[in-house]
Design a protein around this motif. Structure first.
Motif, PDB file in Angstrom:
ATOM      1  N   ARG A 162      -4.180   8.860   2.353  1.00 44.84           N
ATOM      2  CA  ARG A 162      -5.062   7.908   1.631  1.00 44.84           C
ATOM      3  C   ARG A 162      -5.671   8.494   0.368  1.00 44.84           C
ATOM      4  O   ARG A 162      -5.690   9.719   0.125  1.00 44.84           O
TER       5      ARG A 162
ATOM      6  N   THR B 114     -13.337   7.496  14.824  1.00 48.54           N
ATOM      7  CA  THR B 114     -12.212   8.396  15.046  1.00 48.54           C
ATOM      8  C   THR B 114     -11.805   8.531  16.566  1.00 48.54           C
ATOM      9  O   THR B 114     -12.515   7.714  17.270  1.00 48.54           O
TER      10      THR B 114
ATOM     11  N   LYS C 199      -9.518  -8.392   7.613  1.00 47.28           N
ATOM     12  CA  LYS C 199     -10.251  -7.639   6.601  1.00 47.28           C
ATOM     13  C   LYS C 199      -9.945  -8.084   5.227  1.00 47.28           C
ATOM     14  O   LYS C 199     -10.467  -7.346   4.507  1.00 47.28           O
TER      15      LYS C 199
ATOM     16  N   ARG D 156      -7.435  -8.053   3.187  1.00 46.21           N
ATOM     17  CA  ARG D 156      -6.828  -6.753   2.682  1.00 46.21           C
ATOM     18  C   ARG D 156      -6.479  -7.151   1.378  1.00 46.21           C
ATOM     19  O   ARG D 156      -5.863  -6.137   0.461  1.00 46.21           O
TER      20      ARG D 156
ATOM     21  N   HIS E 102     -17.997   6.714  10.657  1.00 54.49           N
ATOM     22  CA  HIS E 102     -16.632   6.788  10.537  1.00 54.49           C
ATOM     23  C   HIS E 102     -16.143   6.852  12.058  1.00 54.49           C
ATOM     24  O   HIS E 102     -16.595   7.639  12.922  1.00 54.49           O
TER      25      HIS E 102
ATOM     26  N   SER F 210     -11.552  19.580  14.272  1.00 48.54           N
ATOM     27  CA  SER F 210     -11.161  19.985  12.999  1.00 48.54           C
ATOM     28  C   SER F 210     -11.837  19.167  12.058  1.00 48.54           C
ATOM     29  O   SER F 210     -12.242  19.829  10.868  1.00 48.54           O
TER      30      SER F 210
ATOM     31  N   ARG G 202       0.810  -1.247   0.031  1.00 47.93           N
ATOM     32  CA  ARG G 202      -0.030  -0.090  -0.055  1.00 47.93           C
ATOM     33  C   ARG G 202       0.710   1.403   0.117  1.00 47.93           C
ATOM     34  O   ARG G 202       0.406   2.111  -0.420  1.00 47.93           O
TER      35      ARG G 202
HETATM   36  C1  HQG Z   1      -8.868  11.647  10.881  1.00 46.21           C
HETATM   37  C2  HQG Z   1      -7.664   0.704   8.432  1.00 46.21           C
HETATM   38  C3  HQG Z   1      -8.425  15.915  11.465  1.00 46.21           C
HETATM   39  C4  HQG Z   1      -9.660  10.262  10.669  1.00 46.21           C
HETATM   40  C5  HQG Z   1      -9.327   1.018   9.023  1.00 46.21           C
HETATM   41  C6  HQG Z   1      -8.555   9.397  11.246  1.00 46.21           C
HETATM   42  C7  HQG Z   1      -9.994   1.900   7.946  1.00 46.21           C
HETATM   43  C8  HQG Z   1      -9.289  13.978  10.547  1.00 46.21           C
HETATM   44  C9  HQG Z   1      -7.303   9.824  10.582  1.00 46.21           C
HETATM   45  C10 HQG Z   1      -8.663   2.250   7.169  1.00 46.21           C
HETATM   46  C11 HQG Z   1      -9.812  14.920   9.403  1.00 46.21           C
HETATM   47  C12 HQG Z   1      -6.794   9.347   9.064  1.00 46.21           C
HETATM   48  C13 HQG Z   1      -8.660   3.890   7.342  1.00 46.21           C
HETATM   49  C14 HQG Z   1      -9.604  15.996   9.902  1.00 46.21           C
HETATM   50  C15 HQG Z   1     -10.178  12.836   8.945  1.00 46.21           C
HETATM   51  N1  HQG Z   1      -9.054  17.062  10.681  1.00 46.21           N
HETATM   52  N2  HQG Z   1      -8.368  14.467  11.390  1.00 46.21           N
HETATM   53  N3  HQG Z   1     -10.354  16.946   8.802  1.00 46.21           N
HETATM   54  N4  HQG Z   1     -10.436  13.959   8.500  1.00 46.21           N
HETATM   55  N5  HQG Z   1      -9.202  12.737  10.151  1.00 46.21           N
HETATM   56  O1  HQG Z   1      -5.538   5.589   8.956  1.00 46.21           O
HETATM   57  O2  HQG Z   1     -10.380   5.943   8.377  1.00 46.21           O
HETATM   58  O3  HQG Z   1      -6.286  -2.112   9.081  1.00 46.21           O
HETATM   59  O4  HQG Z   1      -5.687   7.314   7.207  1.00 46.21           O
HETATM   60  O5  HQG Z   1     -10.660  10.546  11.540  1.00 46.21           O
HETATM   61  O6  HQG Z   1      -9.773   0.092   9.569  1.00 46.21           O
HETATM   62  O7  HQG Z   1      -8.723   5.877  10.473  1.00 46.21           O
HETATM   63  O8  HQG Z   1      -5.290  -0.315   7.227  1.00 46.21           O
HETATM   64  O9  HQG Z   1      -7.768   6.364   8.103  1.00 46.21           O
HETATM   65  O10 HQG Z   1      -8.703   9.029  12.367  1.00 46.21           O
HETATM   66  O11 HQG Z   1     -10.775   0.933   7.113  1.00 46.21           O
HETATM   67  O12 HQG Z   1      -6.918  -2.248   6.446  1.00 46.21           O
HETATM   68  O13 HQG Z   1      -7.569  11.370  10.500  1.00 46.21           O
HETATM   69  O14 HQG Z   1      -7.623   1.827   7.984  1.00 46.21           O
HETATM   70  O15 HQG Z   1      -7.859  -0.481   7.593  1.00 46.21           O
HETATM   71  O16 HQG Z   1      -6.242   7.872   9.443  1.00 46.21           O
HETATM   72  O17 HQG Z   1      -8.526   4.255   8.557  1.00 46.21           O
HETATM   73  P1  HQG Z   1      -6.286   6.885   8.503  1.00 46.21           P
HETATM   74  P2  HQG Z   1      -9.054   5.753   9.050  1.00 46.21           P
HETATM   75  P3  HQG Z   1      -6.470  -1.266   7.572  1.00 46.21           P
END
Ligand code: HQG
Length: 251
Positions: A192, A174, A135, A137, A172, A181, A89
């Motif tokens: 991503r 978080t 998952k 993946r 979602h 933010s 990835r």
């Molecule tokens: C946050 C795993 C501040 C968002 C999981 C998250 C998922 C913001 C973090 C997949 C924001 C990004 C993706 C904003 C978003 N300001 N923070 N405006 N917008 N965020 O890891 O969604 O194990 O890139 O809330 O199960 O946590 O990798 O995304 O906390 O499916 O297969 O910024 O990763 O899968 O974090 O996770 P990430 P995600 P895998």
């Protein structure tokens, strides 16, 4: 003695092997010190994503996996899965390989590169990881000769996703520190390709838990869709969209 500043990662791997795994990678590594036979301490300043990647590279040899306590099969599978996520990835260069425009790489080529970098994985182990991954993946090509990650890339790959209509609500997961933010800017994709959304609260809770106390946001995805926003669903059921403006976050 002049103590080098930084965090310490103790690994059950000799310094030269550690350096080989680190080849070409920065991660704020200041020094690799021997810590006895077949053990080393990596002194580094990596944080956030870099720290996670550094841990992923050494996940199978972190100190808690002392040799006398042999690494269990599930732990081994998770370690391999984390390493594959990193390679397929984000950073194929860790193994000196390249992915094609759709994210594929030849299995043979990847396994040979793994062995060359001191991370030998057998074809059987690889098949186990792909089959048992929680998952789902990763995917093999139809003829089994190539492999790719199904989603979650930070590299520019074309997964051939087709837009589909989402359910009325998506979720979602978080953590509290991002809420201010997010409420202001909406959900943004960061490194991503897309913002990742979950089909149910339980899954979103798990996603949030990776970072701390989880908070689940409810997204009015049906309304977004009717307003012209595109949605995709990855092969393993993760909902993807470009961005979620704050107006679609339910209070
Ligand atoms: C946050 C795993 C501040 C968002 C999981 C998250 C998922 C913001 C973090 C997949 C924001 C990004 C993706 C904003 C978003 N300001 N923070 N405006 N917008 N965020 O890891 O969604 O194990 O890139 O809330 O199960 O946590 O990798 O995304 O906390 O499916 O297969 O910024 O990763 O899968 O974090 O996770 P990430 P995600 P895998």
């Amino acid at each position: 003695m002049n103590e080098i500043k930084g965090q310490r990662l103790h690994v059950m791997l000799g310094p030269s092997q550690v350096r080989r795994r680190l080849k070409g990678l920065g991660y704020g590594v200041r020094k690799v010190e021997s810590a006895g036979r077949g053990e080393a301490v990596i002194i580094h300043t990596a944080t956030g994503q870099h720290l996670r990647e550094l841990q992923a590279i050494f996940h199978d040899v972190l100190e808690r996996d002392k040799p006398e306590r042999s690494v269990s099969a599930p732990e081994q599978l998770i370690a391999t899965s984390k390493f594959l996520s990193l390679v397929l990835r984000h950073r194929p260069e860790v193994l000196g390989i390249e992915l094609d425009t759709e994210g594929w790489v030849a299995v043979e080529e990847m396994l040979a590169a793994c062995a060359k970098h001191g991370r030998a994985i057998s074809r059987e182990q690889l098949e186990d990881v792909v089959r048992t991954n929680d998952k789902q993946r990763f995917a093999f090509s139809a003829d089994g000769s190539r492999i790719r990650a199904k989603q979650g890339h930070s590299l520019p790959v074309d997964l051939g996703l087709v837009p589909v209509e989402p359910p009325e609500l998506l979720y979602h997961g978080t953590v509290p520190r991002f809420l201010e933010s997010i409420r202001r800017d909406g959900l943004t994709k960061g490194n991503r390709h897309h913002v990742h959304l979950s089909p149910d609260i339980q899954t979103a809770t798990k996603v949030g838990q990776r970072r701390g106390r989880p908070v689940v946001l409810v997204i009015e995805s049906g309304r977004m869709f009717r307003d012209g926003h595109k949605f995709f669903r990855s092969e393993n059921g993760v909902w993807l969209t470009d961005a979620v403006p704050p107006a679609y976050l339910r209070d």
